[in-house]
Design an enzyme around this catalytic site. Structure first.
Site, mmCIF file in Angstrom:
data_model
loop_
_atom_site.group_PDB
_atom_site.id
_atom_site.type_symbol
_atom_site.label_atom_id
_atom_site.label_comp_id
_atom_site.label_asym_id
_atom_site.label_seq_id
_atom_site.Cartn_x
_atom_site.Cartn_y
_atom_site.Cartn_z
ATOM 1 N N ARG A 310 73.843 18.827 59.727
ATOM 2 C CA ARG A 310 73.656 17.378 59.768
ATOM 3 C C ARG A 310 74.422 16.674 58.654
ATOM 4 O O ARG A 310 75.163 15.712 58.906
ATOM 5 C CB ARG A 310 72.171 17.021 59.666
ATOM 6 C CG ARG A 310 71.299 17.630 60.752
ATOM 7 C CD ARG A 310 69.936 16.990 60.783
ATOM 8 N NE ARG A 310 68.956 17.808 61.496
ATOM 9 C CZ ARG A 310 67.878 17.333 62.093
ATOM 10 N NH1 ARG A 310 67.610 16.049 62.076
ATOM 11 N NH2 ARG A 310 67.031 18.150 62.702
ATOM 12 N N ASP A 439 71.009 30.440 69.467
ATOM 13 C CA ASP A 439 71.962 29.576 70.164
ATOM 14 C C ASP A 439 73.305 29.295 69.490
ATOM 15 O O ASP A 439 74.358 29.711 69.951
ATOM 16 C CB ASP A 439 71.287 28.257 70.546
ATOM 17 C CG ASP A 439 70.578 27.581 69.380
ATOM 18 O OD1 ASP A 439 70.722 28.038 68.242
ATOM 19 O OD2 ASP A 439 69.863 26.582 69.618
ATOM 20 N N GLU A 571 70.830 18.695 74.533
ATOM 21 C CA GLU A 571 71.517 19.871 75.071
ATOM 22 C C GLU A 571 71.878 19.778 76.555
ATOM 23 O O GLU A 571 72.951 20.233 76.974
ATOM 24 C CB GLU A 571 70.678 21.133 74.823
ATOM 25 C CG GLU A 571 70.568 21.514 73.371
ATOM 26 C CD GLU A 571 69.557 20.671 72.617
ATOM 27 O OE1 GLU A 571 69.641 20.644 71.366
ATOM 28 O OE2 GLU A 571 68.683 20.046 73.267
ATOM 29 N N THR A 657 77.589 22.049 66.055
ATOM 30 C CA THR A 657 76.349 22.107 66.832
ATOM 31 C C THR A 657 75.504 20.851 66.708
ATOM 32 O O THR A 657 74.511 20.715 67.403
ATOM 33 C CB THR A 657 75.527 23.348 66.432
ATOM 34 O OG1 THR A 657 74.536 23.604 67.426
ATOM 35 C CG2 THR A 657 74.870 23.162 65.074
#
Length: 675
Positions: A310, A439, A571, A657
């Site tokens: 982030r 993931d 997602e 991501t």
């Protein structure tokens, strides 16, 4: 995208236009004017003088006023005065929060302003004073640089023969001229020149074009409107806090951000989305907060993974867009604070770092204190790029060591387990998932290879091996014909799929063209996209649950109450984006628009957007949290779905991501000098 669920579980100076050029002088659209060298020289001096006088008059009043505010604030604190902060909504109610994995529940209480927060406000005002002075000096420096460039490239008037008229250079000649042959160019600004707010995005050729399809254009404009609401209400009610509680109209935080420490997660996470949308006034406000307030000081533990994707990811993305050193320097500062996490016998980092004590630790629930695959496996993009732009090799060395350890291990059944002991270098329990806990490790193997312009062939080899293991053991088909990716536990596959797992459809599609069977992986991406879309349309709200099962009479729906929540996750939309971009099948745009309508119907409030506690109920209660990734990812993917291919092209950028775009090495987007 292995995100912590903080809810249910815990400057531009002048507009830059395209120019036609006469000999050694840039002019705008209009009749050509030819100036002699001496006239240009005098004109430049006059412009500089008037500009400096104007700026001095503009800045001095505001500097004076701010100085008075700072002095009063300092005196108030020194005299023991503490402002009374009234909270019309009451204080914390001991709400329970936990991370997205369903682990480590914490209670927190919102607090009134502390002495530290007051001091931070004072520091902010001081920083604004310094910023105003620096802006003025920067302007002067840029103008002097232009003047010096002109003088260095031209002899004085009495050293050249007198001519009656300079021969103009044609546009074609100008296009073929070497950069050094043009005396007056756009100054080398610390960040790109952008238009004023409301004029549209002019931040670069990769963001500006509007969709040719009028329907897509209208829908994209509505996504921009959603971004404005989310940002503006956060700024109104929770500025500087990590996230917004849109119903309570106050700030929100969770353990991953160091408890109640205000790190401005929504600001940092949402900045590149603002830039892409051309919302420059809001972007500049965020940039000023980052420059003056973002310091990452807290006595609490913070998540290395969440801070990386982030904060470091968001800051580096903004640096890649703008070239503004503020973003690069802040990213390096934060990364330095995370370095203690790597002080393990193997070099595999720990999950948490205490920023005061400079020590790390792992979650107690993680297979005997193991590190988590999705966390230590999702640092490479950011830390490789950080070493590139700072010239400091330490960041890349850390992630390179992780790669070395992984390549020294054997893979049980050809799969990467979710847990690795950082002391012994041995795998923990054999739990494999391409959703939570696993993931983004798989995602980064492919994306690091793309980010390095396909030079990191080791990453591609690891990706191919990992995908083969996933297909062999996790890919299943339900009785109803839905393909899904289950979780491997104790030798069997659980027929449950998480919202987080739905990113995989986009990953398979993105990697398909580089595989030995492109059609197979495009079809697999489409199958996953279809299954995840079914989890949306089979709910009462049109939004998918956190987990859904693929066995029993009701497929693609949540069975347990604690799996029915929706926290504004991206997602499913991420996969829709890649599938549309790579196939141009309009159904993915339609599916995305269905989600927009559902979010606006069920999650929108007058003061922002909130998650839902139960998607199976048409009037579900709201969880009162606007996640930072809603701005960073959900709205960005929606914006991209309704954009054409020339917006953030796949051959120029690769997204981390948290959907923060990074330029691909050696591409046109790789436009700022790297070490």
């Amino acid at each position: 995208m292995a995100y912590i669920n903080s809810n249910t579980h815990s400057e531009p100076i002048l507009p830059l236009h395209s120019h036609r050029k006469t000999q050694n002088f840039a002019v705008g659209i209009g009749p050509k004017i030819y100036l002699r060298v001496t006239e240009k020289y005098v004109l430049a001096i006059v412009i500089i003088a008037f500009t400096l006088v104007f700026l001095g008059a503009s800045y001095l009043p505001s500097i004076s006023n701010q100085d008075d505010v700072v002095v009063r604030a300092i005196r108030n604190v020194e005299s023991g005065f503490k402002p009374v902060v009234k909270d019309p909504h009451g204080h914390g109610n001991g709400e329970v929060r936990a991370d997205h994995r369903g682990h480590e529940v914490e209670k927190f209480n919102d607090k009134a302003k502390s002495d530290i927060e007051i001091q931070q406000e004072i520091n902010s005002m001081k920083a604004h004073l310094e910023l105003n002075h620096k802006k003025m000096k920067t302007l002067e420096s840029r103008l002097q640089s232009v003047l010096k460039t002109h003088a260095d490239n031209h002899p004085k008037a009495n050293d050249i023969p007198d001519v009656k008229q300079e021969k103009p250079i044609s546009d074609d000649e100008n296009k073929n001229a070497e950069p050094d042959s043009i005396a007056v160019q756009t100054a080398a600004a610390p960040f790109d020149i952008a238009k004023e707010e409301g004029e549209g995005d002019s931040t670069g050729k990769f963001f500006n074009p509007e969709p040719e399809d009028p329907v897509a254009k209208e829908r994209r404009s509505q996504v921009v409107e959603m971004m404005k609401l989310a940002w503006d209400k956060y700024k109104e009610h929770a500025w500087g806090h990590n996230e917004l509680k849109p119903i309570s109209k106050r700030g929100h935080s969770s353990g991953i951000f160091g408890g109640n420490t205000a790190f401005g997660a929504t600001i940092v996470d949402g900045m590149d989305t603002l830039w892409m949308m051309g919302l420059t006034e809001r972007f500049n406000a965020g940039r000023d907060w980052i420059a003056s307030q973002l310091n990452f000081e807290t006595p609490s533990d913070v998540s290395v993974f969440e801070v990386n994707i982030r904060f470091i990811g968001g800051l580096l993305s903004c640096y890649g867009f703008t070239g503004d050193d503020v973003f690069k320097d802040k990213a390096a500062m934060i990364a330095d604070k995370l370095l203690p996490a790597f002080n393990t016998p193997t070099g595999i980092p720990l999950a948490l770092v205490n920023l005061n004590r400079k020590t790390g630790k792992n979650y107690g629930w993680a297979s005997g204190g193991a590190s988590i695959l999705s966390e230590f496996g999702s640092l490479h993009m950011e830390w490789w790029y950080l070493s590139k732009v700072t010239g400091n090799p330490v960041y890349y060395e850390k992630v390179k060591r992780i790669r070395e350890v992984l390549n020294s291990l054997s893979l049980p059944n050809g799969m990467y387990p979710n847990y690795l002991n950082p002391r012994t270098g041995k795998w923990g329990q054999t739990h494999v998932s391409i959703g939570a806990l696993g993931d983004s490790f798989y995602e980064y193997l492919l994306k690091v290879w793309l980010q390095t312009n396909k030079e990191d062939t080791e990453a591609k080899r690891m990706y191919d091996t990992a995908v083969k293991g996933v297909e062999t053991h996790l890919l299943k088909t339900s009785n109803g014909g839905l393909k899904y990716l289950g979780e491997y536990k104790n030798g069997r596959v659980d027929a449950k799929m998480g919202h987080l797992t739905c990113f995989a459809g986009g990953m398979f599609a993105l990697g398909a063209q580089y595989s030995d069977n492109e059609k197979h992986y495009m079809d697999l991406g489409a199958d996953i996209a279809h299954t995840c879309h079914e989890s949306y349309v089979r709910s009462a709200t049109g939004l998918g649950p956190e987990y859904f099962r693929l066995d029993g009479p009701n497929e693609a729906v949540a069975q347990r109450q604690n799996e029915k929540y929706y926290i504004l996750r991206p997602e499913v939309l991420e996969t829709h984006y890649y599938m549309y971009r790579l196939t141009k099948d309009n159904k993915y745009r339609e599916w995305a628009w269905e989600a927009v309508e559902a979010i606006n119907k069920h999650c929108r409030t007058p003061d922002g957007f909130s998650g839902l506690r139960d998607v199976s109920k048409p009037n579900s209660a709201k969880d009162d949290v606007q996640q930072s990734f809603f701005l960073a990812e959900t709205l960005k993917y929606l914006y991209l779905i309704f954009s054409d291919d020339n917006v953030l092209p796949l051959d120029q950028y690769v997204l981390n991501t948290e959907a923060h775009p990074f330029p691909i090495a050696s591409s046109e987007a790789w436009k700022y000098p790297v070490q």
